[in-house]
Structure formats: C-alpha cells, structure tokens
Design an enzyme around this catalytic site. Structure first.
Site, PDB file in Angstrom:
ATOM      1  N   TYR A 111       0.619  -1.236  -0.018  1.00  0.00           N
ATOM      2  CA  TYR A 111       0.017  -0.033   0.074  1.00  0.00           C
ATOM      3  C   TYR A 111       0.812   1.166   0.111  1.00  0.00           C
ATOM      4  CZ  TYR A 111      -2.631   4.040   2.357  1.00  0.00           C
ATOM      5  OH  TYR A 111      -2.981   5.201   2.394  1.00  0.00           O
TER       6      TYR A 111
HETATM    7  P1  NAD Z   1     -11.787   5.492   2.118  1.00  0.00           P
HETATM    8  O1  NAD Z   1     -11.807   3.962   1.638  1.00  0.00           O
HETATM    9  O2  NAD Z   1     -13.012   5.992   3.151  1.00  0.00           O
HETATM   10  O3  NAD Z   1     -12.153   6.558   0.875  1.00  0.00           O
HETATM   11  C1  NAD Z   1     -11.702   6.389  -0.308  1.00  0.00           C
HETATM   12  C2  NAD Z   1     -12.755   6.386  -1.353  1.00  0.00           C
HETATM   13  O4  NAD Z   1     -12.157   6.378  -2.596  1.00  0.00           O
HETATM   14  C3  NAD Z   1     -13.547   5.118  -1.343  1.00  0.00           C
HETATM   15  O5  NAD Z   1     -15.004   5.865  -1.203  1.00  0.00           O
HETATM   16  C4  NAD Z   1     -13.462   4.484  -2.471  1.00  0.00           C
HETATM   17  O6  NAD Z   1     -14.759   4.067  -3.030  1.00  0.00           O
HETATM   18  C5  NAD Z   1     -13.079   5.625  -3.333  1.00  0.00           C
HETATM   19  N1  NAD Z   1     -12.351   5.015  -4.524  1.00  0.00           N
HETATM   20  C6  NAD Z   1     -11.102   4.080  -4.612  1.00  0.00           C
HETATM   21  N2  NAD Z   1     -10.832   3.729  -5.934  1.00  0.00           N
HETATM   22  C7  NAD Z   1     -11.905   4.569  -6.622  1.00  0.00           C
HETATM   23  C8  NAD Z   1     -11.921   4.769  -7.818  1.00  0.00           C
HETATM   24  N3  NAD Z   1     -10.987   4.038  -8.997  1.00  0.00           N
HETATM   25  N4  NAD Z   1     -12.579   5.592  -8.519  1.00  0.00           N
HETATM   26  C9  NAD Z   1     -13.266   6.134  -7.794  1.00  0.00           C
HETATM   27  N5  NAD Z   1     -13.683   6.142  -6.252  1.00  0.00           N
HETATM   28  C10 NAD Z   1     -12.665   5.430  -5.766  1.00  0.00           C
HETATM   29  O7  NAD Z   1     -10.546   6.177   2.746  1.00  0.00           O
HETATM   30  P2  NAD Z   1      -9.907   7.324   3.499  1.00  0.00           P
HETATM   31  O8  NAD Z   1      -9.718   6.638   5.031  1.00  0.00           O
HETATM   32  O9  NAD Z   1     -11.174   8.360   3.592  1.00  0.00           O
HETATM   33  O10 NAD Z   1      -8.788   7.750   2.902  1.00  0.00           O
HETATM   34  C11 NAD Z   1      -8.891   8.815   1.867  1.00  0.00           C
HETATM   35  C12 NAD Z   1      -7.536   9.001   1.384  1.00  0.00           C
HETATM   36  O11 NAD Z   1      -6.502   9.360   2.456  1.00  0.00           O
HETATM   37  C13 NAD Z   1      -6.592   7.905   0.638  1.00  0.00           C
HETATM   38  O12 NAD Z   1      -6.118   8.130  -0.720  1.00  0.00           O
HETATM   39  C14 NAD Z   1      -5.956   7.456   1.713  1.00  0.00           C
HETATM   40  O13 NAD Z   1      -4.794   6.550   1.131  1.00  0.00           O
HETATM   41  C15 NAD Z   1      -5.453   8.620   2.221  1.00  0.00           C
HETATM   42  N6  NAD Z   1      -5.256   8.445   3.617  1.00  0.00           N
HETATM   43  C16 NAD Z   1      -5.896   8.113   4.780  1.00  0.00           C
HETATM   44  C17 NAD Z   1      -5.560   8.124   5.953  1.00  0.00           C
HETATM   45  C18 NAD Z   1      -6.503   7.617   7.065  1.00  0.00           C
HETATM   46  O14 NAD Z   1      -6.147   7.696   7.994  1.00  0.00           O
HETATM   47  N7  NAD Z   1      -7.715   7.570   6.806  1.00  0.00           N
HETATM   48  C19 NAD Z   1      -4.368   8.216   6.339  1.00  0.00           C
HETATM   49  C20 NAD Z   1      -3.195   8.669   5.202  1.00  0.00           C
HETATM   50  C21 NAD Z   1      -3.801   8.702   3.880  1.00  0.00           C
HETATM   51  C1  UGA Z   2      -3.858   4.374   8.555  1.00  0.00           C
HETATM   52  C2  UGA Z   2      -4.726   4.001   7.537  1.00  0.00           C
HETATM   53  O1  UGA Z   2      -5.431   2.933   7.682  1.00  0.00           O
HETATM   54  C3  UGA Z   2      -4.103   4.326   6.121  1.00  0.00           C
HETATM   55  O2  UGA Z   2      -5.003   4.477   4.980  1.00  0.00           O
HETATM   56  C4  UGA Z   2      -3.088   5.576   6.164  1.00  0.00           C
HETATM   57  O3  UGA Z   2      -2.235   5.573   4.858  1.00  0.00           O
HETATM   58  C5  UGA Z   2      -2.254   5.383   7.534  1.00  0.00           C
HETATM   59  O4  UGA Z   2      -3.002   5.272   8.604  1.00  0.00           O
HETATM   60  C6  UGA Z   2      -1.188   6.572   7.468  1.00  0.00           C
HETATM   61  O5  UGA Z   2      -1.279   7.356   8.360  1.00  0.00           O
HETATM   62  O6  UGA Z   2      -0.570   6.907   6.551  1.00  0.00           O
HETATM   63  P1  UGA Z   2      -2.560   2.705  10.304  1.00  0.00           P
HETATM   64  O7  UGA Z   2      -1.726   3.512  10.889  1.00  0.00           O
HETATM   65  O8  UGA Z   2      -2.447   1.196  10.082  1.00  0.00           O
HETATM   66  O9  UGA Z   2      -2.888   3.230   8.837  1.00  0.00           O
HETATM   67  O10 UGA Z   2      -4.053   2.734  10.862  1.00  0.00           O
HETATM   68  P2  UGA Z   2      -4.661   1.714  11.601  1.00  0.00           P
HETATM   69  O11 UGA Z   2      -5.447   0.825  10.467  1.00  0.00           O
HETATM   70  O12 UGA Z   2      -5.950   2.147  12.398  1.00  0.00           O
HETATM   71  O13 UGA Z   2      -3.905   0.966  12.572  1.00  0.00           O
HETATM   72  C7  UGA Z   2      -2.964   1.257  13.613  1.00  0.00           C
HETATM   73  C8  UGA Z   2      -2.428   0.346  14.254  1.00  0.00           C
HETATM   74  O14 UGA Z   2      -3.562  -0.529  15.077  1.00  0.00           O
HETATM   75  C9  UGA Z   2      -1.717  -0.735  13.632  1.00  0.00           C
HETATM   76  O15 UGA Z   2      -0.387  -1.127  14.335  1.00  0.00           O
HETATM   77  C10 UGA Z   2      -2.534  -2.002  13.321  1.00  0.00           C
HETATM   78  O16 UGA Z   2      -1.876  -3.172  13.477  1.00  0.00           O
HETATM   79  C11 UGA Z   2      -3.402  -2.026  14.848  1.00  0.00           C
HETATM   80  N1  UGA Z   2      -4.788  -2.508  14.637  1.00  0.00           N
HETATM   81  C12 UGA Z   2      -5.477  -2.197  13.543  1.00  0.00           C
HETATM   82  C13 UGA Z   2      -5.193  -3.506  15.648  1.00  0.00           C
HETATM   83  O17 UGA Z   2      -4.142  -3.832  16.615  1.00  0.00           O
HETATM   84  N2  UGA Z   2      -6.226  -4.120  15.426  1.00  0.00           N
HETATM   85  C14 UGA Z   2      -7.133  -3.602  14.496  1.00  0.00           C
HETATM   86  O18 UGA Z   2      -8.452  -4.290  14.235  1.00  0.00           O
HETATM   87  C15 UGA Z   2      -6.824  -2.803  13.634  1.00  0.00           C
END
Ligand code: NAD
Ligand code: UGA
Length: 333
Positions: free
Chosen positions: A161
């Site tokens: 990823y």
């Molecule tokens: P999310 O899965 O809730 O939202 C992503 C959306 O993108 C989904 O609704 C999905 O249907 C849509 N999507 C995916 N592929 C697509 C495509 N080909 N065409 C149209 N739509 C498409 O995820 P999120 O947590 O809201 O994350 C949003 C963005 O932020 C992502 O790019 C993710 O990598 C990035 N990000 C998220 C986190 C986090 O903590 N949530 C942290 C770092 C980066």
């Molecule tokens: C999150 C988001 O899922 C990614 O999309 C994003 O890119 C990333 O943050 C980011 O900051 O860039 P992550 O930090 O792995 O990734 O966040 P969580 O999915 O909330 O996991 C955090 C920690 O909790 C990890 O160590 C994971 O192994 C742990 N975890 C997660 C558990 O112990 N149990 C669970 O059910 C889920």
C-alpha cells in the site's frame, strides 16, 4: 467540534472536485467545502444503492444544494467533463488499508492508486485545473527511529500500500514539474486520521466499537505501537488550506507532531465507557510500522496549520458519533 471555515482567501475554490467523496475523509472534506460556499462535484465509485456505509457517509451532504454527486470509477470513466470550471481537485480516491495490500487485492491498489491517478492527472492537465491536492500517507516513511518524520526524509515504504501511495504522490509531483504545467500540486501526507465515519478496518473505530458493545478487540502486537493520531476536522482544515494557501506546493505532513500508543487509546476508551475492553492479542502484522510522528513545521509554515484537537477530546467526539449510529457502524469489517 467542527471548525468554522470561512472563505477569506481569494484563492478559495468556487468550484471543486473531490474524488473519494463517499469515503471517510472525502465526505467530511466535501461537507466543509460546501458549507464554506464551494460548489462540490463529489466523485466515487461506490454504489450508493447497495453500499450502506457510503450512503451514510453522504447523508449530511446530499440534501445540500452546493453538492453534486457522481458515481464513477476513475479507472475508466470520462474525467474531463467532471473538471469543467474546477478551481481545485482534491484527489482522495484510493484503496487505503495497509494490511490487505499484501494479498490478491494488490492489483486494485495499483489500478486505483496509480493508474487512475495518472488518468486524473492527464485530465487535470487538459482541463488546466490550477490546483491539485492529493492524499498521500505517513506510511511512505516506513520504519523510523521514533523521531519526527520530515518531508525531506528518505521514504522507505514498508507495505505494498505504502509503495502505491509513494508512487501516486510522486506521479503527481512529476506531473507538476513538467514545463508550463498549469497545475500546482500539494501532496498531503496524512497521519492516521480518526473521528466520526472512520473506516471500519481502522484501529480507533474498532477500539471504540469494542468499548461500546463489549465485543472483543483484536490487537495486532503488544499495543505499544504509536501513531500521530490526527482528528478529522484538523485533517480537513489542512486539506482546504492546501488549496487556498497561495504558496503551497510539494509534500506536506498532516500530523500534529505528537503521538500516542494503541494502549493509550484503549485506556481513554475504557475511561469513557467506565469498563475495560476485552483485548485479544494477536501477532503483529507485517508492514505495520512501530511509530509514526509528523514533523509539523512545514504545515505550519506553508499552510498556517496546526492540529487543534487533542486525543482525548477527539476520541470522545468519535465515540459520541459512533454511539449515535450503532446500526450503521456496528458492521465492523
Ligand atoms: P476511504 O476508503 O473511506 O475513501 C476512499 C474512497 O475512494 C472510497 O469511497 C472509494 O470508493 C473511493 N475510490 C477508490 N478507488 C476509486 C476509483 N478507482 N474511482 C472512484 N472512487 C474510488 O478512505 P479514507 O480513509 O477516507 O482515505 C482517503 C484518502 O486518504 C486515501 O487516498 C488514503 O490513502 C489517504 N489516507 C488516509 C488516511 C487515514 O487515516 N484514513 C491516512 C493517510 C492517507
Ligand atoms: C492508517 C490508514 O489505515 C491508512 O490508510 C493510512 O495511509 C495510514 O494510517 C497513514 O497514516 O498513512 P494505520 O496507521 O495502519 O494506517 O492505522 P490503523 O489501521 O488504525 O492501525 C493502527 C495500528 O492498529 C496498527 O499497528 C494495526 O496493526 C493496529 N490494529 C488495527 C489492531 O491492532 N487491530 C485492528 O483491528 C486494527
């Protein structure tokens, strides 16, 4: 908890496209933009007639006159018409989870995070959109020594990823570096965003669900791993600033600069419900890093942004929202 966003800047978008608008961060961003007066074209491939989580994410938005939703897959749809008159594109659409990216779904990661981004970039160039804000990820840093990650650090993505997010981010920056490119690109490296409507595969959602329902929480590892947890309203504020700050360009961290362990989150959740979560410890998952921590200096300097919501207040707000929507949010992935 929602911050008031006022369109003070002349660079505030009048019309913007938000990809991934049916997702967690995208739906909050679209809502904040519409409330500030921007007409938003929200694009997402999720089918709102069958995907109840996506439909619920969009519920607060769909009745607002400034919001237009388009169900389309960026892998194949005609993108140019979506961008007509757009002052900014916020590209959040992606396949987001760290752990499943090792599996057979990796092709989907490549298709949505890299190939679809290239299609979007080509359209953004043809339509001469002045600004693109793209969602990158703290995961591009990989393992660190526990200190702050600075944007200039050498990236060492530790999961498939993270590799796709680094490719996505760099593709956008390469596009912007072409001679005469009309688009300024800002790549935001979000650090573990949490809050209402968080994805159900993420830790905070699962911990709060366990606290509210009494169902066990699966903990991958010993819980001492640390994250720079970023509240959704703060992430949205930084994202809007990335489109409005005239000098913003390049990579910018979106994280407050401090971090907390998973055990600390569990402890806050326990204190809010007055009983202990039943924790079932499992092996750490490959590709998960031990620590993330943003250096927030560039976000402060370039965007005038700083995180405002402390972990305790953010977790409380997240829990209140979850408790109010049990029928939707109890469907843990
Ligand atoms: P999310 O899965 O809730 O939202 C992503 C959306 O993108 C989904 O609704 C999905 O249907 C849509 N999507 C995916 N592929 C697509 C495509 N080909 N065409 C149209 N739509 C498409 O995820 P999120 O947590 O809201 O994350 C949003 C963005 O932020 C992502 O790019 C993710 O990598 C990035 N990000 C998220 C986190 C986090 O903590 N949530 C942290 C770092 C980066
Ligand atoms: C999150 C988001 O899922 C990614 O999309 C994003 O890119 C990333 O943050 C980011 O900051 O860039 P992550 O930090 O792995 O990734 O966040 P969580 O999915 O909330 O996991 C955090 C920690 O909790 C990890 O160590 C994971 O192994 C742990 N975890 C997660 C558990 O112990 N149990 C669970 O059910 C889920």
């Amino acid at each position: 908890m929602t911050q008031q966003l006022t369109p003070q800047s002349t660079h505030f978008p009048r019309r913007a496209v938000v990809t991934g608008a049916a997702g967690f961060i995208g739906s909050h961003l679209a809502h904040a933009l519409v409330q500030a007066g921007t007409v938003v074209i929200g694009v997402d491939r999720r089918d709102l007639s069958t995907d109840q989580t996506a439909a619920a994410n969009l519920t607060p938005l769909r009745s607002l006159p400034g919001y237009i939703h388009v169900t389309a897959d960026l892998i194949g749809c005609a993108i140019d018409p979506l961008l007509i008159d757009a002052d900014a594109v916020f590209h959040l659409a992606a396949i987001p989870g760290v752990r499943p990216s090792w599996g057979p779904q990796f092709g989907d990661y490549v298709a949505s995070n890299i190939l679809a981004t290239k299609r979007l970039l080509d359209a953004v160039g043809r339509m001469r959109v002045p600004r693109l804000v793209v969602a990158s990820s703290s995961s591009v840093y990989g393992a660190t020594d526990g200190g702050h990650s600075v944007e200039t650090d050498h990236p060492r993505p530790a999961s498939p990823y993270a590799v796709t997010k680094l490719a996505e981010e760099q593709l956008c920056l390469a596009h912007a570096a072409q001679p005469h490119c009309p688009t300024t690109v800002v790549a935001l490296r979000y650090f573990t965003v949490y809050g209402p409507r968080q994805r159900t595969d993420m830790f905070t959602h699962r911990a709060l669900l366990a606290a509210l329902t009494g169902q066990p929480l699966r903990l991958y590892g010993d819980g001492h791993q640390r994250r720079d947890f970023t509240y959704i309203d703060d992430a949205v504020a930084a994202t809007i600033a990335a489109a409005t700050a005239p000098a913003a360009h390049g990579v910018i961290n979106v994280g407050g600069g401090s971090n907390a362990s998973l055990l600390e989150v569990i402890s806050i959740a326990n204190s809010l419900v007055g009983r202990d979560i039943e924790v079932r410890q499992e092996n750490p998952r490959h590709g998960d890093v031990l620590t993330t921590r943003a250096h927030p200096g560039r976000a402060h300097e370039v965007l005038g942004w700083q995180a405002r919501v402390d972990l305790h207040s953010g977790i409380r707000a997240h829990m209140q929202a979850l408790a109010a929507e049990p029928s939707v949010y109890s469907r843990a992935a």
